[in-house]
Design a protein around this motif. Structure first.
Motif, short mmCIF file in Angstrom:
data_model
loop_
_atom_site.label_atom_id
_atom_site.label_comp_id
_atom_site.label_asym_id
_atom_site.label_seq_id
_atom_site.Cartn_x
_atom_site.Cartn_y
_atom_site.Cartn_z
N GLU A 88 5.02 12.07 39.07
CA GLU A 88 4.54 11.97 37.77
C GLU A 88 4.35 13.43 37.29
OE1 GLU A 88 1.64 8.92 36.17
OE2 GLU A 88 0.58 10.54 36.71
N VAL A 89 4.62 13.76 35.97
CA VAL A 89 4.36 15.16 35.46
C VAL A 89 3.60 14.48 34.17
CG1 VAL A 89 5.33 17.07 34.34
CG2 VAL A 89 6.33 16.05 36.31
N HIS A 90 2.34 15.28 33.75
CA HIS A 90 1.65 15.07 32.52
C HIS A 90 1.97 16.24 31.75
CE1 HIS A 90 -2.35 15.44 30.38
NE2 HIS A 90 -1.93 14.29 30.21
N ARG A 144 -1.90 3.82 39.32
CA ARG A 144 -2.04 2.43 38.39
C ARG A 144 -0.86 2.86 37.38
NH1 ARG A 144 -7.23 3.81 39.38
NH2 ARG A 144 -7.44 5.04 37.40
N ARG A 145 -0.50 3.91 36.90
CA ARG A 145 0.48 4.07 35.88
C ARG A 145 1.82 3.95 36.47
NH1 ARG A 145 -3.20 8.35 34.84
NH2 ARG A 145 -2.18 9.83 36.06
N GLN A 147 2.47 1.83 39.15
CA GLN A 147 2.61 0.42 39.20
C GLN A 147 2.98 -0.15 37.78
OE1 GLN A 147 -0.75 -1.10 41.33
NE2 GLN A 147 -0.51 -0.45 43.28
N LEU A 148 2.46 0.30 36.88
CA LEU A 148 2.93 -0.51 35.42
C LEU A 148 4.04 -0.05 34.97
CD1 LEU A 148 1.92 -1.92 32.99
CD2 LEU A 148 0.86 0.39 32.12
N ARG A 149 4.73 1.08 35.36
CA ARG A 149 5.94 1.50 35.38
C ARG A 149 7.13 0.52 36.03
NH1 ARG A 149 4.08 6.82 36.68
NH2 ARG A 149 3.35 7.57 35.01
N LEU A 150 6.64 0.22 37.28
CA LEU A 150 7.47 -0.47 38.02
C LEU A 150 7.40 -2.07 37.58
CD1 LEU A 150 6.58 1.04 41.51
CD2 LEU A 150 8.71 1.24 40.34
N ILE A 151 6.39 -2.51 37.27
CA ILE A 151 6.15 -3.77 36.50
C ILE A 151 7.10 -3.95 35.61
CG2 ILE A 151 5.05 -5.60 35.58
CD1 ILE A 151 2.46 -4.67 37.41
N LEU A 152 7.13 -2.98 34.52
CA LEU A 152 7.86 -2.95 33.21
C LEU A 152 9.26 -2.75 33.51
CD1 LEU A 152 5.28 -0.78 30.96
CD2 LEU A 152 5.64 -3.30 30.98
N GLY A 153 9.53 -1.89 34.49
CA GLY A 153 11.06 -1.86 34.99
C GLY A 153 11.68 -2.83 35.52
N GLN A 162 -1.46 -4.06 43.43
CA GLN A 162 -3.17 -4.06 43.66
C GLN A 162 -3.92 -3.11 43.00
OE1 GLN A 162 -4.18 -6.52 45.54
NE2 GLN A 162 -1.86 -7.24 45.72
N GLU A 163 -3.74 -1.80 42.76
CA GLU A 163 -4.33 -1.07 42.06
C GLU A 163 -4.60 -1.43 40.58
OE1 GLU A 163 -5.71 1.92 42.65
OE2 GLU A 163 -5.40 1.08 44.92
N LEU A 164 -3.55 -2.02 39.98
CA LEU A 164 -3.71 -2.59 38.69
C LEU A 164 -4.87 -3.79 38.60
CD1 LEU A 164 -0.30 -2.43 36.80
CD2 LEU A 164 -2.35 -1.19 36.35
N LYS A 165 -4.54 -4.55 39.52
CA LYS A 165 -5.40 -5.79 39.86
C LYS A 165 -6.93 -5.62 39.73
CE LYS A 165 -3.59 -9.60 41.94
NZ LYS A 165 -2.73 -10.22 43.10
#
Length: 171
Positions: A88-90, A144-145, A147-153, A162-165
């Protein structure tokens, strides 16, 4: 694999906004900025992984302030966390009005890159050691970011994040 610090991937890119870069309002076109951001982020990811990289995802990009014709764009990119083959790059983006000597924030974003081997297949990347408080904060939020990307994808089920939950339930 060895570990690297976030600062070892730091990439700063500077561009001048010319007429061909602007829309009818005299503002830098969002697509042109995203192109420059992709280059800066790819350079940071390559510095970290010592390998060629491809863009895997681009998170939400919100524009806080337009960057005008004749202003300068500064893009700062740094790896925030490394996973198996992805990073991940910010990025932080500022505009600068040189005549008024005024620097202002334009936006922030996260891009994800995957390192490739000689056969153009994902390869392992170096681990990342955050040093500053900001780097530690970004490192902690990266999972968390991701996991969100993986869910949306469609690559992860929400129940497996788990981290998001943990954000929404008592531990």
């Amino acid at each position: 694999m060895t570990e690297k610090t976030a600062s070892e991937s730091l990439t700063i890119m500077t561009e001048l906004v010319l007429p061909n870069d602007t829309n009818v309002f005299g503002n830098l076109m969002g697509g042109r900025l995203m192109y420059w951001m992709d280059i800066a982020a790819a350079l940071a990811a390559q510095k970290h992984s010592n390998a060629p990289v491809v863009t895997a995802s681009v998170d939400n990009i919100s524009f806080e302030n337009p960057i005008k014709l004749g202003n300068v764009v500064h893009i700062q990119a740094k790896v925030t966390r490394a996973f198996t083959s992805s990073m991940e790059v910010h990025m932080k983006v500022w505009g600068e009005d040189l005549k008024k000597q005024h620097k202002y924030k334009s936006n922030e974003a996260y891009y994800t890159f995957v390192a490739l081997d000689d056969d153009n297949r994902p390869r392992p990347v170096n681990g990342l050691v955050p040093e500053t408080d900001e780097e530690k904060r970004l490192f902690e939020g990266a999972l968390r970011r991701r996991q969100l990307r993986l869910i949306l994808g469609g690559k992860m089920k929400p129940d497996d994040a788990q981290e998001l939950k943990a954000l929404f339930t008592n531990r």
